[in-house]
Design a protein around this motif. Structure first.
Motif, PDB file in Angstrom:
ATOM      1  N   GLU A  97      27.389 -72.757  -1.692  1.00  0.00           N
ATOM      2  CA  GLU A  97      28.678 -72.043  -1.674  1.00  0.00           C
ATOM      3  C   GLU A  97      28.472 -70.543  -1.515  1.00  0.00           C
ATOM      4  OE1 GLU A  97      31.105 -72.997  -5.120  1.00  0.00           O
ATOM      5  OE2 GLU A  97      30.859 -75.141  -4.707  1.00  0.00           O
ATOM      6  N   LYS A  98      27.492 -70.001  -2.241  1.00  0.00           N
ATOM      7  CA  LYS A  98      27.219 -68.563  -2.153  1.00  0.00           C
ATOM      8  C   LYS A  98      26.765 -68.180  -0.747  1.00  0.00           C
ATOM      9  CE  LYS A  98      26.174 -67.666  -6.989  1.00  0.00           C
ATOM     10  NZ  LYS A  98      25.142 -67.374  -7.974  1.00  0.00           N
TER      11      LYS A  98
ATOM     12  N   ARG B 120      32.311 -58.027  10.432  1.00  0.00           N
ATOM     13  CA  ARG B 120      31.988 -57.657  11.810  1.00  0.00           C
ATOM     14  C   ARG B 120      33.242 -57.452  12.639  1.00  0.00           C
ATOM     15  NH1 ARG B 120      28.279 -62.106  13.789  1.00  0.00           N
ATOM     16  NH2 ARG B 120      27.165 -62.292  11.859  1.00  0.00           N
ATOM     17  N   ARG B 121      34.291 -58.203  12.296  1.00  0.00           N
ATOM     18  CA  ARG B 121      35.534 -58.146  13.072  1.00  0.00           C
ATOM     19  C   ARG B 121      36.393 -56.943  12.698  1.00  0.00           C
ATOM     20  NH1 ARG B 121      37.035 -64.529  12.931  1.00  0.00           N
ATOM     21  NH2 ARG B 121      35.454 -65.158  14.400  1.00  0.00           N
TER      22      ARG B 121
ATOM     23  N   ARG C  45      28.093 -65.724   4.476  1.00  0.00           N
ATOM     24  CA  ARG C  45      28.226 -65.822   5.936  1.00  0.00           C
ATOM     25  C   ARG C  45      29.652 -65.498   6.382  1.00  0.00           C
ATOM     26  NH1 ARG C  45      24.554 -71.183   6.514  1.00  0.00           N
ATOM     27  NH2 ARG C  45      22.569 -70.118   6.722  1.00  0.00           N
ATOM     28  N   ILE C  46      30.631 -66.004   5.643  1.00  0.00           N
ATOM     29  CA  ILE C  46      32.038 -65.728   5.966  1.00  0.00           C
ATOM     30  C   ILE C  46      32.315 -64.229   5.847  1.00  0.00           C
ATOM     31  CG2 ILE C  46      34.430 -66.053   5.181  1.00  0.00           C
ATOM     32  CD1 ILE C  46      33.549 -68.985   4.454  1.00  0.00           C
ATOM     33  N   ARG C  47      31.806 -63.615   4.771  1.00  0.00           N
ATOM     34  CA  ARG C  47      31.992 -62.174   4.563  1.00  0.00           C
ATOM     35  C   ARG C  47      31.357 -61.401   5.730  1.00  0.00           C
ATOM     36  NH1 ARG C  47      31.117 -62.708  -0.575  1.00  0.00           N
ATOM     37  NH2 ARG C  47      28.895 -62.317  -0.497  1.00  0.00           N
TER      38      ARG C  47
END
Length: 143
Positions: free
Chosen positions: A128-129, A141-142, A134-136
């Motif tokens: 989960e971490k 980046r966006r 990865r999501i962060r």
């Protein structure tokens, strides 16, 4: 609670058959193999395995060698060392090399299930971490 995906590794077929049946009765998903090499092959094929219960004394590739390879190739998979020939030194070596825990044969099945649950929880938390990181990373980046 999510069903644990467990891999049992032991060269003693009667022990493996018995413990597999007892774990399946406790709603654990069990795969069983008879050697360290087979364990590594199974982990390669079956990425869902969360916990490996690994016998220390096996011919060929022993439990400590197998543990080292598992941690190298599948770092998030948790390993519980199991032996009828335990020494404090082997237990300490296993823990230093990344084993989650160490149990003596014959072990109480409820203790094994409890340790396997704890190990699976640890793996899930790590996953989960990693996913959150990865999501962060993607969302930052966006921005």
């Amino acid at each position: 609670m999510k069903k644990i995906k467990l891999l049992l590794v032991d060269d003693e077929k009667p022990f493996l058959d018995t413990i597999t049946k007892r774990l399946e009765k406790r709603d654990v998903s069990v795969s069983a193999v008879y050697s360290g090499k087979e364990a590594l092959d199974e982990l390669e094929k079956n990425r869902a395995v969360e916990v490996v219960v690994l016998d220390v004394k096996m011919p060929g590739m022993d439990g400590i060698q197998t543990l080292i390879e598992i941690k190298k190739r599948f770092p998030l998979v948790e390993v519980i060392m199991l032996t009828g020939h335990a020494t404090i030194e082997t237990a300490i070596d296993g823990m230093k090399l990344g084993a989650f825990d160490y149990l003596m044969k014959p072990c109480d099945i409820d203790v094994l299930v409890s340790k396997a649950n704890d190990a699976a929880s640890k793996k899930r938390i790590h996953e989960e971490k990693i996913t959150e990181a990865r999501i962060r990373e993607i969302t930052e980046r966006r921005v």
